[in-house]
Design a protein around this motif. Structure first.
Motif, PDB file in Angstrom:
ATOM      1  N   ASP A 142       4.196  13.095  -0.085  1.00 27.90           N
ATOM      2  CA  ASP A 142       3.410  12.631  -1.131  1.00 27.90           C
ATOM      3  C   ASP A 142       4.023  12.978  -2.341  1.00 27.90           C
ATOM      4  O   ASP A 142       3.978  12.091  -3.251  1.00 27.90           O
ATOM      5  CB  ASP A 142       2.155  13.590  -1.146  1.00 27.90           C
ATOM      6  CG  ASP A 142       1.111  13.530  -0.003  1.00 27.90           C
ATOM      7  OD1 ASP A 142       1.187  12.101   0.418  1.00 27.90           O
ATOM      8  OD2 ASP A 142       0.382  14.293   0.436  1.00 27.90           O
ATOM      9  N   GLN A 143       4.976  13.964  -2.597  1.00 26.88           N
ATOM     10  CA  GLN A 143       5.626  14.322  -3.775  1.00 26.88           C
ATOM     11  C   GLN A 143       6.451  13.232  -4.048  1.00 26.88           C
ATOM     12  O   GLN A 143       6.724  12.780  -5.197  1.00 26.88           O
ATOM     13  CB  GLN A 143       6.253  15.542  -3.628  1.00 26.88           C
ATOM     14  CG  GLN A 143       7.025  16.089  -5.052  1.00 26.88           C
ATOM     15  CD  GLN A 143       6.149  15.940  -6.088  1.00 26.88           C
ATOM     16  OE1 GLN A 143       5.436  16.824  -6.075  1.00 26.88           O
ATOM     17  NE2 GLN A 143       6.564  15.523  -7.137  1.00 26.88           N
ATOM     18  N   LEU A 144       7.646  12.902  -3.056  1.00 24.43           N
ATOM     19  CA  LEU A 144       8.214  11.437  -3.078  1.00 24.43           C
ATOM     20  C   LEU A 144       7.678  10.439  -3.680  1.00 24.43           C
ATOM     21  O   LEU A 144       7.974   9.586  -4.514  1.00 24.43           O
ATOM     22  CB  LEU A 144       9.401  11.463  -2.056  1.00 24.43           C
ATOM     23  CG  LEU A 144      10.376  12.144  -1.866  1.00 24.43           C
ATOM     24  CD1 LEU A 144      10.984  12.335  -0.501  1.00 24.43           C
ATOM     25  CD2 LEU A 144      11.451  12.250  -2.881  1.00 24.43           C
ATOM     26  N   LEU A 145       6.540  10.206  -3.054  1.00 27.69           N
ATOM     27  CA  LEU A 145       5.782   9.071  -3.428  1.00 27.69           C
ATOM     28  C   LEU A 145       5.259   9.045  -4.997  1.00 27.69           C
ATOM     29  O   LEU A 145       5.402   8.133  -5.658  1.00 27.69           O
ATOM     30  CB  LEU A 145       4.552   8.822  -2.362  1.00 27.69           C
ATOM     31  CG  LEU A 145       3.611   7.616  -2.747  1.00 27.69           C
ATOM     32  CD1 LEU A 145       4.599   6.188  -2.566  1.00 27.69           C
ATOM     33  CD2 LEU A 145       2.447   7.329  -1.624  1.00 27.69           C
TER      34      LEU A 145
ATOM     35  N   SER B 248       0.845  -1.193  -0.139  1.00 26.72           N
ATOM     36  CA  SER B 248       0.013  -0.081  -0.068  1.00 26.72           C
ATOM     37  C   SER B 248       0.876   1.183  -0.016  1.00 26.72           C
ATOM     38  O   SER B 248       2.047   1.407   0.407  1.00 26.72           O
ATOM     39  CB  SER B 248      -0.910  -0.116   1.340  1.00 26.72           C
ATOM     40  OG  SER B 248      -0.183   0.345   2.635  1.00 26.72           O
ATOM     41  N   TYR B 249       0.210   2.260  -0.447  1.00 22.80           N
ATOM     42  CA  TYR B 249       0.918   3.560  -0.414  1.00 22.80           C
ATOM     43  C   TYR B 249       1.232   4.068   0.803  1.00 22.80           C
ATOM     44  O   TYR B 249       2.497   4.492   1.175  1.00 22.80           O
ATOM     45  CB  TYR B 249       0.274   4.724  -1.093  1.00 22.80           C
ATOM     46  CG  TYR B 249       0.080   4.612  -2.569  1.00 22.80           C
ATOM     47  CD1 TYR B 249       1.142   4.392  -3.342  1.00 22.80           C
ATOM     48  CD2 TYR B 249      -1.116   4.500  -3.354  1.00 22.80           C
ATOM     49  CE1 TYR B 249       1.224   4.154  -4.892  1.00 22.80           C
ATOM     50  CE2 TYR B 249      -1.113   4.538  -4.673  1.00 22.80           C
ATOM     51  CZ  TYR B 249      -0.091   4.183  -5.408  1.00 22.80           C
ATOM     52  OH  TYR B 249      -0.002   3.951  -6.885  1.00 22.80           O
ATOM     53  N   ARG B 250       0.398   3.702   1.624  1.00 21.35           N
ATOM     54  CA  ARG B 250       0.500   4.004   3.075  1.00 21.35           C
ATOM     55  C   ARG B 250       1.739   3.337   3.840  1.00 21.35           C
ATOM     56  O   ARG B 250       2.677   3.956   4.526  1.00 21.35           O
ATOM     57  CB  ARG B 250      -0.874   3.772   3.913  1.00 21.35           C
ATOM     58  CG  ARG B 250      -0.729   4.133   5.196  1.00 21.35           C
ATOM     59  CD  ARG B 250      -2.396   3.839   5.944  1.00 21.35           C
ATOM     60  NE  ARG B 250      -2.885   4.317   7.048  1.00 21.35           N
ATOM     61  CZ  ARG B 250      -3.701   4.490   7.672  1.00 21.35           C
ATOM     62  NH1 ARG B 250      -4.723   3.869   7.046  1.00 21.35           N
ATOM     63  NH2 ARG B 250      -3.925   4.966   8.873  1.00 21.35           N
ATOM     64  N   ALA B 251       1.832   2.244   3.533  1.00 26.68           N
ATOM     65  CA  ALA B 251       2.974   1.347   3.938  1.00 26.68           C
ATOM     66  C   ALA B 251       4.461   1.981   3.261  1.00 26.68           C
ATOM     67  O   ALA B 251       5.419   1.992   4.328  1.00 26.68           O
ATOM     68  CB  ALA B 251       2.944  -0.117   3.765  1.00 26.68           C
ATOM     69  N   LEU B 252       4.297   2.105   2.272  1.00 26.37           N
ATOM     70  CA  LEU B 252       5.518   2.669   1.541  1.00 26.37           C
ATOM     71  C   LEU B 252       5.899   4.104   2.197  1.00 26.37           C
ATOM     72  O   LEU B 252       7.138   4.243   2.412  1.00 26.37           O
ATOM     73  CB  LEU B 252       5.358   3.042   0.137  1.00 26.37           C
ATOM     74  CG  LEU B 252       5.217   1.620  -0.921  1.00 26.37           C
ATOM     75  CD1 LEU B 252       4.911   2.052  -2.256  1.00 26.37           C
ATOM     76  CD2 LEU B 252       6.527   0.909  -0.713  1.00 26.37           C
ATOM     77  N   LYS B 253       4.976   4.915   2.512  1.00 29.31           N
ATOM     78  CA  LYS B 253       5.277   6.314   2.948  1.00 29.31           C
ATOM     79  C   LYS B 253       5.928   5.847   4.584  1.00 29.31           C
ATOM     80  O   LYS B 253       6.870   6.761   4.772  1.00 29.31           O
ATOM     81  CB  LYS B 253       3.907   7.146   3.212  1.00 29.31           C
ATOM     82  CG  LYS B 253       3.571   7.657   1.870  1.00 29.31           C
ATOM     83  CD  LYS B 253       2.219   8.347   1.884  1.00 29.31           C
ATOM     84  CE  LYS B 253       2.412   9.608   2.497  1.00 29.31           C
ATOM     85  NZ  LYS B 253       0.972  10.635   2.144  1.00 29.31           N
TER      86      LYS B 253
END
Length: 134
Positions: A33-36, A21-26
């Motif tokens: 948000d920009q790096l993701l 998930s994006y949440r886990a990557l963050k």
């Protein structure tokens, strides 16, 4: 850690887990948000076998390396009633690059496509076996 080091670790994580998930990557890589967004764009542009999953995360669509772990099923979405208390697993450091000396041999049976179309499968098998034995 530089951008490409994070990219390599994300690719490794996706290969092992199958989806993230994006949440886990963050959380795992301390991404804003920009790096993701940059990371996701690079994964898609560099043609990794990665697809987005309903704006929730990324899914690895390529092959996986042999692993003793099986990919767990996708996690259920978190609710406000169940706070998440586990720390994300640490991503192991990839080993340094290694130079190896290789010898490669390529052999070809000349006009094999035309020959195969002229022979019965049993005859073609005998030709290939004789070629391989030689």
């Amino acid at each position: 850690m530089d951008f490409y080091a994070v990219l390599d670790q994300v690719v490794d994580l996706l290969r092992r887990r199958g989806r993230v998930s994006y949440r886990a990557l963050k959380r795992q890589f301390a991404l804003d948000d920009q790096l993701l967004a940059d990371l996701t764009a690079e994964l898609r542009y560099a043609r990794y076998p990665v697809v987005e999953d309903d704006d929730q995360g990324l899914v690895w669509t390529g092959g996986t390396a042999p692993s003793s772990e099986q990919t767990p099923p996708p996690p259920l979405p978190e609710t406000e009633h169940a706070p998440h208390s586990e720390q994300p697993p640490a991503v192991p450091h990839a080993p340094d690059a290694e130079r190896r000396q290789l010898t490669v041999l390529f052999c070809d049976l000349v006009d094999s496509t035309a020959l195969a179309s002229q022979l019965d499968p049993e005859e073609w098998r005998e030709v290939v076996r004789a070629y391989q034995e030689t």
